[in-house]
Design an enzyme around this catalytic site. Structure first.
Site, PDB file in Angstrom:
ATOM      1  N   ARG A  57       0.823  -1.200   0.000  1.00  0.00           N
ATOM      2  CA  ARG A  57       0.000   0.000   0.000  1.00  0.00           C
ATOM      3  C   ARG A  57       0.875   1.275   0.000  1.00  0.00           C
ATOM      4  NH1 ARG A  57      -4.944   2.623  -0.659  1.00  0.00           N
ATOM      5  NH2 ARG A  57      -4.846   4.467   0.627  1.00  0.00           N
ATOM      6  N   ASP A  70      -6.631  -3.701   1.290  1.00  0.00           N
ATOM      7  CA  ASP A  70      -6.145  -4.731   2.190  1.00  0.00           C
ATOM      8  C   ASP A  70      -7.313  -5.639   2.459  1.00  0.00           C
ATOM      9  OD1 ASP A  70      -3.447  -4.800   3.765  1.00  0.00           O
ATOM     10  OD2 ASP A  70      -3.784  -2.707   3.215  1.00  0.00           O
ATOM     11  N   ASP A 100      -4.423   0.143  14.135  1.00  0.00           N
ATOM     12  CA  ASP A 100      -3.467  -0.969  14.093  1.00  0.00           C
ATOM     13  C   ASP A 100      -3.270  -1.645  15.451  1.00  0.00           C
ATOM     14  OD1 ASP A 100      -3.144  -0.479  11.425  1.00  0.00           O
ATOM     15  OD2 ASP A 100      -1.309   0.682  11.640  1.00  0.00           O
TER      16      ASP A 100
HETATM   17  N1  EPU Z   1      -9.129   7.390   3.024  1.00  0.00           N
HETATM   18  C1  EPU Z   1      -9.968   7.830   2.036  1.00  0.00           C
HETATM   19  N2  EPU Z   1      -9.452   8.483   0.969  1.00  0.00           N
HETATM   20  C2  EPU Z   1      -8.111   8.716   0.844  1.00  0.00           C
HETATM   21  C3  EPU Z   1      -7.236   8.268   1.865  1.00  0.00           C
HETATM   22  C4  EPU Z   1      -7.781   7.601   2.956  1.00  0.00           C
HETATM   23  O1  EPU Z   1     -11.174   7.624   2.098  1.00  0.00           O
HETATM   24  O2  EPU Z   1      -7.689   9.325  -0.161  1.00  0.00           O
HETATM   25  C5  EPU Z   1      -9.697   6.680   4.179  1.00  0.00           C
HETATM   26  C6  EPU Z   1      -9.247   5.220   4.223  1.00  0.00           C
HETATM   27  O3  EPU Z   1     -10.041   4.413   3.402  1.00  0.00           O
HETATM   28  C7  EPU Z   1      -9.389   4.887   5.683  1.00  0.00           C
HETATM   29  C8  EPU Z   1      -8.978   6.184   6.363  1.00  0.00           C
HETATM   30  O4  EPU Z   1      -9.152   7.207   5.382  1.00  0.00           O
HETATM   31  O5  EPU Z   1     -10.702   4.594   6.008  1.00  0.00           O
HETATM   32  C9  EPU Z   1      -7.555   6.189   6.896  1.00  0.00           C
HETATM   33  O6  EPU Z   1      -6.634   6.066   5.845  1.00  0.00           O
HETATM   34  P1  EPU Z   1      -5.183   6.682   5.912  1.00  0.00           P
HETATM   35  O7  EPU Z   1      -4.930   7.351   4.603  1.00  0.00           O
HETATM   36  O8  EPU Z   1      -5.013   7.492   7.151  1.00  0.00           O
HETATM   37  O9  EPU Z   1      -4.284   5.392   6.021  1.00  0.00           O
HETATM   38  P2  EPU Z   1      -3.087   4.921   5.099  1.00  0.00           P
HETATM   39  O10 EPU Z   1      -2.111   6.013   4.911  1.00  0.00           O
HETATM   40  O11 EPU Z   1      -3.595   4.215   3.917  1.00  0.00           O
HETATM   41  C10 EPU Z   1      -1.639   4.187   7.161  1.00  0.00           C
HETATM   42  C11 EPU Z   1      -0.906   2.953   7.590  1.00  0.00           C
HETATM   43  C12 EPU Z   1      -1.903   1.896   8.056  1.00  0.00           C
HETATM   44  C13 EPU Z   1      -2.756   2.465   9.175  1.00  0.00           C
HETATM   45  C14 EPU Z   1      -3.433   3.764   8.706  1.00  0.00           C
HETATM   46  C15 EPU Z   1      -4.225   4.452   9.797  1.00  0.00           C
HETATM   47  C16 EPU Z   1       1.013   2.949   6.154  1.00  0.00           C
HETATM   48  C17 EPU Z   1       1.754   2.309   5.055  1.00  0.00           C
HETATM   49  N3  EPU Z   1      -0.150   2.430   6.473  1.00  0.00           N
HETATM   50  O12 EPU Z   1      -2.435   3.802   6.052  1.00  0.00           O
HETATM   51  O13 EPU Z   1      -1.111   0.843   8.569  1.00  0.00           O
HETATM   52  O14 EPU Z   1      -3.725   1.519   9.535  1.00  0.00           O
HETATM   53  O15 EPU Z   1      -2.433   4.693   8.242  1.00  0.00           O
HETATM   54  O16 EPU Z   1      -3.409   4.743  10.882  1.00  0.00           O
HETATM   55  O17 EPU Z   1       1.472   3.921   6.747  1.00  0.00           O
HETATM   56  C18 EPU Z   1      -0.375  -1.399   8.828  1.00  0.00           C
HETATM   57  O18 EPU Z   1       0.740  -0.937   9.120  1.00  0.00           O
HETATM   58  O19 EPU Z   1      -0.660  -2.614   8.971  1.00  0.00           O
HETATM   59  C19 EPU Z   1      -1.398  -0.493   8.316  1.00  0.00           C
HETATM   60  C20 EPU Z   1      -2.483  -0.927   7.709  1.00  0.00           C
END
Ligand code: EPU
Length: 432
Positions: free
Chosen positions: A104, A128, A318
Site C-alpha cells: 500500500r 487490504d 493498528d
Molecule cells: N481514506 C480515504 N481516501 C483517501 C485516503 C484515505 O477515504 O484518499 C480513508 C481510508 O479508506 C481509511 C482512512 O481514510 O478509512 C484512513 O486512511 P489513511 O490514509 O489514514 O491510512 P493509510 O495512509 O492508507 C496508514 C498505515 C496503516 C494504518 C493507517 C491508519 C502505512 C503504510 N499504512 O495507512 O497501517 O492503519 O495509516 O493509521 O502507513 C499497517 O501498518 O498494517 C497499516 C495498515
C-alpha cells in the site's frame, strides 16, 4: 514433495505457539515500518545518497526497495539496519503493477515523483483484507496544487509542469494523503497549507527528515501544516535514524499482558503511545518509563475497558486486533468501535475459533472476556491481525498454529525470535 510415510508436509510457513507462563527479559523494538517506507520514498526527491538507519528487517522494506530500484534508484544494505539509497536523477517515474499491488505504501511515491519529475504513472494500489482504501484525498490535494490526473487501465497517471502551493482542508486526517501532499508541497512554488493534517509520529519523522534535507515546514506535529516550497537544488541527501515502531512495541506489551510477567521493551517511546498506554493501564498492565525504554508487567487477570479507534493521538486502528485479543481474556465486557476501517474485524472469526466470545455489529464489537482461550489452527489475514493471533496463542491452552504468516513477515522483524527470547514457547515452521 515429501513422500515419506507418516511425515506430513506443509505448503506454507506457519508459527506454532503454546500457552506460556510469565515472560521475562528484554526486547528491542525495531524501526517503524510506516515511517521507513515513507522516508525511502522521500529519497526520490533529491540527488545523491541518503542514509537510513534503524531500518527494520521486514518484507515491506524489501518490496519498497524493489519498487525504488525499478524506478532507477540504487539501494544497498550497508550493515544490518543501515541502508543507502542513491538517486542519480535517472529515474523513470513509472511504478509497475507487480510491485505496487504488494504494498500500500507504494502510493507514497506519487507526491515525490510528481513534484520532482512532473509526471508519474502508478498502478492503482489494491485494498487490504480489511477493505477498500481509496486515494481520492491524495488526488484532490494534488489537483488543488495544479496536477491533472488520468485514470485508465488500472493505472493512475498524473501530470504537472510545476506544482503550486494551495490551501487544502482534509475531511479526514489521512496519513498517506498528508504525507503525499507534504512531499509534493516541498518542491512546489509558493506556500501550501494543510488543515486537518494527520499528526502521527511517523508523519513527524517524515517532516523532520525533509527539514534536514532543506525543506521548510512549519507546524510539525500539529493538524495545521504550512509548507514553503523550495527549489530542487535546495534539497540535499541526509542521514536519518528511523523512529521506533510503536505498533511492534504494543505487540510485546500485549504479549506480557496475556502471558503475565515483566519485560523491558527498549526503544519503546511513551511520548508516541500516551493514549494507548493509558488504556493498557486501565486493563491492569503496569507500564513504567525507565532509561532506554518502557518496563511492562502484568500480574493479574486483565480488566475490561471500552476502546474506540481514532486518528493520532487517539488509539490507532493498528492496535485494535491486539486489544481485542487482550479483552477476549479480560474480566468483564468491553465494547470496541472501529472508526477507520469498518471491515477490519475479520480476525474476530479466528479469535472465535480459539474460544473468544465476541460479537460484531457494523463497526462495533462486544467482547465478553473468557478465562482462557483454547489452541487451534488459525489464519493471519493482515499484518496486525497476524500478530494478534500470535498473542492469542500465548493465552490459549495447547497449541495454536498460525498460517498466512507472510503477512506478519511484512511488518514484524523476527517476532518469533523476540518472543522466544523472553520465554514464550513459540517456533516457526518453514515448509519442507
Ligand atoms: N481514506 C480515504 N481516501 C483517501 C485516503 C484515505 O477515504 O484518499 C480513508 C481510508 O479508506 C481509511 C482512512 O481514510 O478509512 C484512513 O486512511 P489513511 O490514509 O489514514 O491510512 P493509510 O495512509 O492508507 C496508514 C498505515 C496503516 C494504518 C493507517 C491508519 C502505512 C503504510 N499504512 O495507512 O497501517 O492503519 O495509516 O493509521 O502507513 C499497517 O501498518 O498494517 C497499516 C495498515
Amino acid at each position: 514433495m515429501n513422500t515419506t510415510p507418516g511425515r506430513s508436509t506443509i505448503a506454507e510457513a506457519a508459527i506454532s505457539v503454546r500457552r506460556t507462563g510469565p515472560l521475562s527479559g528484554q526486547v528491542k523494538v525495531p524501526g517503524a515500518k510506516n515511517s521507513v517506507l515513507k522516508l525511502m520514498a522521500a529519497s526520490l526527491m533529491t540527488d545523491g545518497t541518503t542514509h537510513l538507519s534503524n531500518v527494520p528487517g521486514i518484507v515491506d522494506v524489501e518490496i519498497m526497495s524493489e519498487l525504488l530500484t525499478a524506478l532507477g534508484m540504487r539501494i544497498e544494505t550497508l550493515s544490518p539496519g543501515v541502508m543507502s539509497l542513491t538517486n542519480t536523477g535517472a529515474i523513470t517515474p513509472v511504478a509497475p503493477y507487480e510491485l505496487v499491488e504488494k504494498i500500500r505504501a507504494s502510493i507514497n511515491v506519487l507526491g515525490p515523483l510528481l513534484a520532482r519529475f512532473g509526471h508519474v504513472r502508478l498502478a492503482l494500489p489494491g485494498g487490504d483484507d480489511f477493505g477498500a482504501r481509496p486515494i481520492d484525498m491524495h488526488i484532490a490535494g494534488l489537483e488543488a496544487m495544479g496536477a491533472t490526473f488520468k485514470i485508465s487501465h488500472g493505472d493512475v497517471e498524473a501530470f504537472a509542469d510545476r506544482l503550486h502551493g494551495a490551501d487544502i482542508a482534509f475531511d479526514f486526517p489521512s496519513v498517506g494523503a498528508t504525507e503525499n501532499i507534504v512531499m509534493a508541497a516541498v518542491l512546489a512554488d509558493g506556500v501550501t497549507r494543510i488543515n486537518n493534517a494527520a499528526r502521527e509520529p511517523e508523519i513527524i519523522d517524515l517532516c523532520e527528515f525533509l527539514i534536514a534535507m532543506g525543506a521548510q515546514i512549519l507546524g510539525v506535529g500539529t493538524a495545521r501544516l504550512e509548507i514553503i516550497g523550495v527549489g530542487r537544488d535546495d534539497l540535499r541527501p541526509v542521514s536519518h535514524v528511523t523512529i521506533p515502531d510503536r505498533i511492534q512495541a504494543a505487540t510485546y506489551m500485549a504479549a506480557v499482558a496475556v502471558a503475565g510477567g515483566e519485560i523491558l521493551i527498549t526503544d519503546a517511546r511513551r511520548d508516541h503511545m500516551e493514549v494507548v498506554l493509558t488504556r493498557f493501564g486501565d486493563m491492569g498492565c503496569q507500564i513504567d518509563s525507565v532509561e532506554g525504554g518502557l518496563r511492562v508487567s502484568a500480574n493479574e487477570r486483565l480488566r475490561s475497558t471500552d476502546v474506540a479507534t481514532l486518528p493520532y493521538p487517539g488509539i490507532a486502528t493498528d492496535y485494535k486486533p491486539l486489544m481485542i485479543t487482550m479483552l477476549s481474556v479480560a474480566e468483564g465486557v468491553s465494547i470496541v468501535t472501529e472508526n477507520l476501517y469498518p471491515g477490519r474485524f475479520r480476525y474476530v472469526e479466528e479469535l472465535q475459533r480459539l474460544g473468544a466470545d465476541i460479537r460484531t455489529s457494523g463497526h462495533h464489537a462486544v467482547v465478553r472476556g473468557v478465562p482462557r482461550l483454547s489452541g487451534a489452527p488459525v489464519r493471519a489475514h493482515d499484518i496486525r491481525a497476524g500478530a494478534a493471533m500470535v498473542v492469542a496463542g500465548l493465552a490459549a491452552e495447547g497449541e495454536t498454529t498460525i498460517s498466512g504468516i507472510h503477512h506478519i513477515d511484512r511488518g514484524y522483524e523476527d517476532l518469533v525470535g523476540r518472543l522466544a527470547s523472553v520465554g514464550a514457547e513459540i517456533t516457526r515452521i518453514d515448509p519442507g
